[in-house]
Write an enzyme that holds these catalytic residues in place. Sequence first.
Site, PDB file in Angstrom:
ATOM      1  NE  ARG A  46      -1.091  -2.904   2.217  1.00 16.63           N
ATOM      2  CZ  ARG A  46      -0.567  -4.045   2.310  1.00 16.63           C
ATOM      3  NH1 ARG A  46      -0.500  -4.870   1.433  1.00 16.63           N
ATOM      4  NH2 ARG A  46       0.353  -4.583   3.460  1.00 16.63           N
ATOM      5  CB  CYS A  80      -3.986  -2.489   6.744  1.00 14.01           C
ATOM      6  SG  CYS A  80      -2.803  -1.790   5.819  1.00 14.01           S
ATOM      7  CB  THR A  82      -0.893   2.109   4.573  1.00 12.24           C
ATOM      8  OG1 THR A  82       0.030   1.987   5.526  1.00 12.24           O
ATOM      9  CG2 THR A  82      -0.619   2.954   3.395  1.00 12.24           C
ATOM     10  CB  THR A 124       3.397   3.126   6.282  1.00  9.04           C
ATOM     11  OG1 THR A 124       2.188   3.729   5.783  1.00  9.04           O
ATOM     12  CG2 THR A 124       3.463   1.918   6.968  1.00  9.04           C
ATOM     13  CE  LYS A 163       4.777  -4.400   5.934  1.00  3.53           C
ATOM     14  NZ  LYS A 163       3.419  -4.649   6.207  1.00  3.53           N
ATOM     15  CB  CYS A 193       2.058   1.306  10.692  1.00  2.11           C
ATOM     16  SG  CYS A 193       2.588  -0.300   9.744  1.00  2.11           S
TER      17      CYS A 193
END
Lengths: 236, 236
Positions: A46, A80, A82, A124, A163, A193
């Site tokens: 994204r 999420c 984003t 992000t 991640k 985030c």
Amino acid sequence: MLGVLGGMGPLATVDFLTKLIENTPASCDQDHIETIVSSASHTPDRSSAIIGTGEDPYPHMKKALVGLERCGADIIAIPCNTAHYWHAALQKETKLPILHIVDAVVDQFESSRCNNGVVGILATTGTIQAGVYQTRLLNRGYGYVAPALHSQSDVMHAIRLVKAGQLALASKILSVQARLLMDAGCTVIAMACTEIPLALADISSDLAPFLVDPTKALARACIQAAGLEPVKLSVI
Amino acid sequence: MLGVLGGMGPLATVDFLTKLIENTPASCDQDHIETIVSSASHTPDRSSAIIGTGEDPYPHMKKALVGLERCGADIIAIPCNTAHYWHAALQKETKLPILHIVDAVVDQFESSRCNNGVVGILATTGTIQAGVYQTRLLNRGYGYVAPALHSQSDVMHAIRLVKAGQLALASKILSVQARLLMDAGCTVIAMACTEIPLALADISSDLAPFLVDPTKALARACIQAAGLEPVKLSVI
């Protein structure tokens, strides 16, 4: 039935589901909310799409939304931050209400803290550039501070470390950035985030009382939308 | 796309999803398997139905299966051992292959341990009474030992403690029962209720190398079914 447009990333979705369970007043399986989760992990990044360097994730999200609708979801949540850049567009595709993660955060402030604070945004680069938090916070009477450009690239680096499973290093970087935001006058920090609370979850520092977890706020908003009273919070 | 017939219980489904992520060879979101999860938590208790004291859960499971099919699932997994009592019936409802958790466990034995062992079964009373493990183990050349009646009621009590979040006490009871099964000649213990690994996960005792986690075995079978090689194991 709650529909979860997830998989962005898969671990953040699992984190959301865990918080949904933990915050539901339940003593047996049957007390929990019926949920359908689409873990659309192949959805292109994204953040890259927003900053113009990656493939458009929208068709993937739309497809997952249609699937959730077809399965009988009554309400949609997207764990999420984003992805909320596409919230308005997705909302136009369906009659089902799609909860907004920033509204969930602000509702949480209003039910448990002083209003009109200044929110530091750890997110992000995509979320920051898209103004996902800024617009909605201003509309609801809150100020905000986003990290300076070079700090933002550190935040983004830390998110990528989460991640990749490198939580310890990510936690260190994010603590530094959270402290900078507090020094800049923030009264609270949104870990905006879904990967960030994974790295900052165990923090036992003086920062802990100022960290707000939007994933948890969204989970609690889902529980309220299902007509239940979320379990009592000691801290947000 | 993997379809997960879950919510039995909700926490066990989240545990399965976590193991699916951990065992997938991935360095970014997009490397993970696309998954649709139906967390059908209102499904009546499986164990009670098998022992004849509760409502039939089958209509709920069938409805969730149809939903997963409609969402485009290619293969189905059920992260609940007891629910496998209805595996054959569910398989007749759909052309999609439904992985069997006991096959996943035996495949894991065969790829990493000596064959033809004796398996101790820690499971719900429903799973034991339904013979979910026994028949399939015998067919594939394995012996088994199930707990004696009074021990079985201790196991069932521990499982209920896990569902109520009392992990420490549950862990204590289950360790005792696992040791009794080893004393009875078992070469390995199947933690054959998805709640049990939640209580025995952190065990650092001499038992740890003999404990097999069917949830993890099922997650790895799903990864293989998706054409990927699960990450290497140190212990099962």
